[in-house]
Design an enzyme around this catalytic site. Structure first.
Site, PDB file in Angstrom:
ATOM      1  N   LYS A 182      55.175  43.245  33.698  1.00  0.00           N
ATOM      2  CA  LYS A 182      55.580  42.994  35.085  1.00  0.00           C
ATOM      3  C   LYS A 182      54.761  41.832  35.631  1.00  0.00           C
ATOM      4  O   LYS A 182      53.569  41.953  35.879  1.00  0.00           O
ATOM      5  CB  LYS A 182      55.388  44.210  35.988  1.00  0.00           C
ATOM      6  N   GLU A 257      41.168  43.718  33.716  1.00  0.00           N
ATOM      7  CA  GLU A 257      40.498  42.430  33.941  1.00  0.00           C
ATOM      8  C   GLU A 257      40.630  42.137  35.423  1.00  0.00           C
ATOM      9  O   GLU A 257      41.737  41.881  35.911  1.00  0.00           O
ATOM     10  CB  GLU A 257      41.140  41.347  33.064  1.00  0.00           C
ATOM     11  N   CYS A 291      39.812  33.811  38.564  1.00  0.00           N
ATOM     12  CA  CYS A 291      38.880  34.943  38.585  1.00  0.00           C
ATOM     13  C   CYS A 291      37.491  34.481  38.170  1.00  0.00           C
ATOM     14  O   CYS A 291      36.483  35.049  38.572  1.00  0.00           O
ATOM     15  CB  CYS A 291      39.392  36.032  37.650  1.00  0.00           C
ATOM     16  N   GLU A 387      35.170  38.086  47.029  1.00  0.00           N
ATOM     17  CA  GLU A 387      35.962  37.122  46.266  1.00  0.00           C
ATOM     18  C   GLU A 387      36.979  36.472  47.214  1.00  0.00           C
ATOM     19  O   GLU A 387      37.878  37.138  47.720  1.00  0.00           O
ATOM     20  CB  GLU A 387      36.712  37.832  45.129  1.00  0.00           C
TER      21      GLU A 387
HETATM   22  P1  NAD Z   1      46.918  42.057  42.606  1.00  0.00           P
HETATM   23  O1  NAD Z   1      46.009  43.162  42.201  1.00  0.00           O
HETATM   24  O2  NAD Z   1      47.388  42.018  44.014  1.00  0.00           O
HETATM   25  O3  NAD Z   1      48.256  42.095  41.722  1.00  0.00           O
HETATM   26  C1  NAD Z   1      48.226  42.000  40.323  1.00  0.00           C
HETATM   27  C2  NAD Z   1      49.483  42.638  39.774  1.00  0.00           C
HETATM   28  O4  NAD Z   1      49.468  44.034  40.039  1.00  0.00           O
HETATM   29  C3  NAD Z   1      50.790  42.118  40.373  1.00  0.00           C
HETATM   30  O5  NAD Z   1      51.759  42.022  39.355  1.00  0.00           O
HETATM   31  C4  NAD Z   1      51.147  43.210  41.373  1.00  0.00           C
HETATM   32  O6  NAD Z   1      52.528  43.276  41.657  1.00  0.00           O
HETATM   33  C5  NAD Z   1      50.689  44.444  40.634  1.00  0.00           C
HETATM   34  N1  NAD Z   1      50.397  45.609  41.464  1.00  0.00           N
HETATM   35  C6  NAD Z   1      50.071  45.668  42.779  1.00  0.00           C
HETATM   36  N2  NAD Z   1      49.882  46.953  43.166  1.00  0.00           N
HETATM   37  C7  NAD Z   1      50.079  47.731  42.072  1.00  0.00           C
HETATM   38  C8  NAD Z   1      50.020  49.119  41.814  1.00  0.00           C
HETATM   39  N3  NAD Z   1      49.710  49.997  42.773  1.00  0.00           N
HETATM   40  N4  NAD Z   1      50.281  49.561  40.574  1.00  0.00           N
HETATM   41  C9  NAD Z   1      50.574  48.687  39.569  1.00  0.00           C
HETATM   42  N5  NAD Z   1      50.663  47.352  39.749  1.00  0.00           N
HETATM   43  C10 NAD Z   1      50.415  46.877  40.994  1.00  0.00           C
HETATM   44  O7  NAD Z   1      46.199  40.731  42.171  1.00  0.00           O
HETATM   45  P2  NAD Z   1      46.698  39.235  42.420  1.00  0.00           P
HETATM   46  O8  NAD Z   1      46.494  38.929  43.864  1.00  0.00           O
HETATM   47  O9  NAD Z   1      48.060  39.056  41.817  1.00  0.00           O
HETATM   48  O10 NAD Z   1      45.691  38.396  41.513  1.00  0.00           O
HETATM   49  C11 NAD Z   1      44.460  37.951  41.951  1.00  0.00           C
HETATM   50  C12 NAD Z   1      43.346  38.841  41.425  1.00  0.00           C
HETATM   51  O11 NAD Z   1      43.397  38.876  40.002  1.00  0.00           O
HETATM   52  C13 NAD Z   1      41.969  38.302  41.768  1.00  0.00           C
HETATM   53  O12 NAD Z   1      41.127  39.362  42.170  1.00  0.00           O
HETATM   54  C14 NAD Z   1      41.479  37.728  40.446  1.00  0.00           C
HETATM   55  O13 NAD Z   1      40.099  37.652  40.303  1.00  0.00           O
HETATM   56  C15 NAD Z   1      42.098  38.671  39.472  1.00  0.00           C
HETATM   57  N6  NAD Z   1      42.173  38.057  38.142  1.00  0.00           N
HETATM   58  C16 NAD Z   1      41.335  38.508  37.171  1.00  0.00           C
HETATM   59  C17 NAD Z   1      41.355  37.929  35.897  1.00  0.00           C
HETATM   60  C18 NAD Z   1      40.442  38.401  34.794  1.00  0.00           C
HETATM   61  O14 NAD Z   1      40.691  38.040  33.654  1.00  0.00           O
HETATM   62  N7  NAD Z   1      39.419  39.190  35.080  1.00  0.00           N
HETATM   63  C19 NAD Z   1      42.244  36.883  35.642  1.00  0.00           C
HETATM   64  C20 NAD Z   1      43.083  36.445  36.654  1.00  0.00           C
HETATM   65  C21 NAD Z   1      43.040  37.050  37.905  1.00  0.00           C
END
Ligand code: NAD
Length: 488
Positions: A182, A257, A291, A387
């Site tokens: 997804k 992650e 991230c 962050e």
């Molecule tokens: P997010 O947590 O809002 O969303 C990530 C994904 O999760 C999306 O596809 C979203 O639709 C889905 N999601 C949201 N609520 C959910 C739920 N209750 N159950 C299952 N899925 C759900 O994050 P974002 O805003 O898309 O991304 C930014 C974040 O990602 C930042 O905190 C960044 O640091 C982190 N990130 C981490 C890494 C890493 O490798 N550690 C890499 C890239 C981004």
């Protein structure tokens, strides 16, 4: 395949069981180009019923299909064919990510190349891996094997839409699993296109299923389903906790992650040209939506003024503009919602006790925050602790190694850190003391896919990469054989 709706918009469906399909209830949502601020495509909005359909397809492909049963070399060949198809469509894939999230096209092309490499690396890694044989004194020997786990749910964020998704899909399918991915709701296009390419490249139906839609209900429905064997998630730490909690109800192992607040440490003996180059990359590449961003910069007192002046000059020299202009190095944030969030950290800087050395909001009303450097903030300021996930760097000076190690580790995150020094002993000593999954010395963002990747504390649970991905996406198994029958 892609259809064009009446309004002349692109359409991205789900890719389930080898076909691109609408949602069962026909619902669609809009995806917006953040540079033009206009809707550019419609996307199938997945419900729990669509998730059910996607999981069922992945389950069937695993339980009855050829994928987990074929030879390792044959599976690797399939995956290389998909990688070939991605290379043939590299320009399109890059344009989809640039359109969806405003990433400069040159950076999006780089991401596509890394996404292709994710597939090629894991295809070869599983094909060529060796298990262990453990001779035993008792007249037996043990050996290890790595059978696939089954169905993998993968949930990815919007900052590197294709790259993050392929980082999950590639090891999952290479090890013989099937998956449902997804993508984030803000960036569905490139991953849907990948699903289309998987059909074209002849992967068996149901091996890669793409489910579009919002976190709830679509993402959530993938995390606690008893037909799912692994959940791999990249996103915010708060969402990661929800995912883990849901998966725990079915005892589904998770790999998380999550967020970061990377420390970037510049010692007074550093090669300053190199340190300035990487400091800019670490916080302004992808408009800071990384991230791994070096969002807390610590500069040793003796070079603080000189370094800050050079860092500022380099930040101000970045070419800001349309993501599709080949000269553009820096562009808008991924969505209005995210712009509003990043802006809130800038609006209160002075009230929070800090100064904006350079940067701030774009005067033209775009969803753009210019490369921003903040100084003089107290260590409990939200800009320093939370962050921001944008092009905002908080700078502090330090005197000693001990002091900077303490400052760098004083965060609930621990994804990565960078340090710049020409002193070899110091590099090893400080790296050893930093609480982080990855430490880069005199560089940033360079990856060897064999290395563990993941974070400490709120930055995640588990590691992926090379054998670490193998451990997660397989059920490592021991077989113990009698070699010699001994009298009982
Ligand atoms: P997010 O947590 O809002 O969303 C990530 C994904 O999760 C999306 O596809 C979203 O639709 C889905 N999601 C949201 N609520 C959910 C739920 N209750 N159950 C299952 N899925 C759900 O994050 P974002 O805003 O898309 O991304 C930014 C974040 O990602 C930042 O905190 C960044 O640091 C982190 N990130 C981490 C890494 C890493 O490798 N550690 C890499 C890239 C981004």
């Amino acid at each position: 395949m892609s259809t064009t709706a009446d309004a002349g918009l692109e359409f991205f469906g789900h890719v389930i069981d080898g076909e691109e399909v609408e949602s069962l209830d026909g619902r669609r949502f809009a995806t917006v180009n953040p540079w033009t601020q206009q809707q550019w495509a419609e996307v199938a909005e997945g419900s729990a019923s669509d998730a059910d359909r996607a999981i069922a397809a992945a389950r069937r492909a695993f339980d009855e299909g050829p994928w987990p049963r074929m030879g390792r070399a044959e599976r690797a060949a399939h995956i290389h064919r998909l990688a070939d198809a991605m290379e043939q469509h590299a320009e399109l894939l890059a344009r989809l990510d640039s359109t969806d999230m405003g990433k400069p096209l040159a950076q999006a092309k780089h991401d596509v190349a890394r996404s292709v490499w994710n597939f090629r690396f894991f295809a070869d890694h599983q094909r060529d891996h060796v298990g262990e044989v453990l001779p035993m004194d008792s007249g037996h020997h043990s050996y290890t094997s790595y059978p696939p786990v089954g169905v993998v749910s993968a949930i990815s964020p919007w900052n590197f839409p294709l790259m993050m998704a392929t980082w999950k899909i590639a090891p999952a399918i290479a090890w013989g699993n099937t998956c449902v991915i997804k993508p984030a709701e803000d960036t569905p296009a490139s991953v849907t296109q990948l699903g289309r390419l998987a059909i074209e490249a002849g992967l068996p139906a149901g091996v890669i299923n793409v489910l579009n839609g919002y976190g709830v209900p679509a993402g959530a429905a993938l995390t606690g389903d008893p037909r799912v064997d692994r959940v791999t998630f990249t996103g915010e730490s708060g969402t990661g906790k929800l995912v883990m909690s849901s998966a725990s109800q079915q005892l589904i192992p998770v790999s998380l992650e999550l967020g970061g607040k990377g420390a970037n440490i510049v010692f007074d003996d550093a090669d300053l040209d190199n340190a300035v180059y990487w400091a800019v990359e670490a916080i302004f590449r992808n408009a800071g939506q990384i991230c791994l961003a070096g969002s807390r910069l610590f500069v040793q007192a003796a070079i603080y003024d000189e370094f800050l002046a050079r860092f500022r000059e380099a930040a101000e020299a970045l070419v800001i503009g349309d993501p599709f202009d080949p000269a553009t190095q820096f562009s808008c944030l991924a969505s209005e919602e995210h712009f509003t969030k990043v802006r809130s950290y800038i609006d209160s800087v002075e009230q929070d006790g800090g100064k904006i050395l350079t940067g701030g909001l774009d005067p033209d009303g775009r969803w753009l925050v210019r490369p921003t450097i903040l100084t003089d903030l107290p260590l409990d300021a939200k800009q320093y602790r939370q962050e921001i996930f944008g092009p905002v760097c908080v700078v502090n000076s330090f005197e000693t190694e001990d002091e900077v190690v303490h400052l760098a580790n004083d965060t609930r995150y621990g994804l990565n850190a960078m340090l710049f020094t020409e002193n070899l002993s110091r590099a090893h000593r400080v790296s050893d003391r930093l609480r982080a999954g990855t430490v880069w010395v005199n560089c940033f963002f360079i990856r060897d896919l064999r290395a563990p990747f993941g974070g400490v504390g709120d930055s995640g649970v588990g590691r992926e990469g090379g054998n670490f991905s193998r451990e997660f996406f397989t059920e490592p198994k021991a077989t113990v054989m009698q070699i010699e029958r001994k009298p009982r």
